[in-house]
Design a protein around this motif. Structure first.
Motif, PDB file in Angstrom:
ATOM      1  N   LEU A  26      42.155  41.672  34.946  1.00  0.00           N
ATOM      2  CA  LEU A  26      41.040  41.394  36.018  1.00  0.00           C
ATOM      3  C   LEU A  26      39.912  40.879  35.238  1.00  0.00           C
ATOM      4  N   VAL A  29      36.158  40.814  39.156  1.00  0.00           N
ATOM      5  CA  VAL A  29      36.327  40.967  40.681  1.00  0.00           C
ATOM      6  C   VAL A  29      35.405  41.706  41.492  1.00  0.00           C
ATOM      7  N   PHE A 220      44.478  35.467  44.341  1.00  0.00           N
ATOM      8  CA  PHE A 220      44.124  35.690  42.765  1.00  0.00           C
ATOM      9  C   PHE A 220      44.834  34.637  41.872  1.00  0.00           C
ATOM     10  N   GLU A 224      41.222  36.506  38.548  1.00  0.00           N
ATOM     11  CA  GLU A 224      40.064  36.141  39.299  1.00  0.00           C
ATOM     12  C   GLU A 224      40.584  35.826  40.810  1.00  0.00           C
ATOM     13  N   ILE A 225      39.580  36.029  41.754  1.00  0.00           N
ATOM     14  CA  ILE A 225      39.631  35.725  42.974  1.00  0.00           C
ATOM     15  C   ILE A 225      39.355  34.270  43.011  1.00  0.00           C
TER      16      ILE A 225
END
Ligand code: ADP
Ligand code: MG
Length: 253
Positions: A26, A29, A220, A224-225
């Protein structure tokens, strides 16, 4: 759904070590989940979806970033004993593989979280009975998981996750082992319960049909978004598939 934010995630990062190399599961985020909102999380395999749920459920600790529930932030929420308290008070988990206890009956599986909360036997019987009715499991209460279909087992798992009326429900590929019609039925059960208890839900899925049940979809890629889509009720499936396809092909979105 109202505008009250139940869960706020800021710059959440999680790095694992694998064979001496860092894996950035992640990366910074940030998003928020509103009261009564259902967010679907889609993404390629290995994009960090399960890591996100595990961190939000305090099963795993992030390297950095903040998670606030109802505006409350506690730096120690990922440390025991606070992590267990946080999970018990806030979170219902639903997994792809149901994770039922095979030696317990349907009734005992669903009532287990109440037993752990040391509620009285009368209360446990009453709440478990109601939940079995809501889940359409009234005739199965003395059966064991192995005697049930996949869809029924997932309904037991949903009943167990929701019996304490947690404000936040986290579901990881909950229809991953189910056929299309059963998946639909499970999503209907889940969204009915969400309406009934005004819960907020984060549902990880690779199935665009599942994502259409959401208010919003977060996409995702590599931790990352990379995109977000608000469902409108019209052409959602086409638009979700289009975005997901671009991500799968590695195109910028
Ligand atoms: P997804 O659920 O989107 O498929 P995951 O969150 O499971 O992705 O994994 C994200 C990345 O982190 C992957 O590269 C995965 O291999 C890695 N990862 C997940 N859990 C661990 C772990 N416990 N140790 C090392 N690497 C991990
Ligand atoms: Mg996963």
């Amino acid at each position: 759904m109202n505008e009250q934010i139940i869960l706020s995630v800021e710059n959440l990062s999680k790095t694992y070590e694998s064979a001496g190399e860092p894996v950035h599961a992640l990366k910074n985020v940030s998003f928020s989940l509103k009261k009564g909102e259902l967010i679907a999380v889609m993404g390629t395999s290995g994009s960090g979806k399960s890591t996100l749920l595990n961190v939000l459920g305090a099963l795993d600790e992030p390297n950095s970033g903040k998670v606030s529930v109802n505006g409350q932030y506690s730096k120690s929420m990922f440390k025991e004993p606070l992590a267990t308290d946080y999970r018990r008070d806030n979170i219902g988990f639903i997994f792809q593989s149901y994770n039922l206890l095979k030696d317990l009956t349907v009734e005992e599986n669903i009532g287990l979280p109440l037993l752990l909360k040391e509620e009285s036997k009368d209360e446990i019987d009453r709440k478990t009975g109601e939940m079995m009715e809501l889940m359409g499991l009234g005739n199965w209460k003395h059966h064991r998981p192995v005697q049930l279909s996949g869809g029924q087992q997932q309904r037991v798992a949903i009943g167990r996750a929701l019996i304490t009326e947690p404000p936040i429900v986290l579901a990881d590929e909950l229809t991953g082992n189910l056929d299309t019609n059963t998946a639909k039925e499970i999503l209907r059960v889940l969204t009915d319960m969400k309406e009934k208890f005004n819960q907020s839900m984060l549902v990880v899925t690779h199935d665009p049909k599942v994502a259409t049940y959401a208010d919003r979809v977060l996409f995702f890629h590599d931790g990352e978004i990379v995109d977000e889509y608000k469902c409108t009720g019209t052409d959602d499936i086409d638009r979700i598939m289009h975005i997901f396809q671009k991500i799968l092909e590695g195109q910028p979105v």
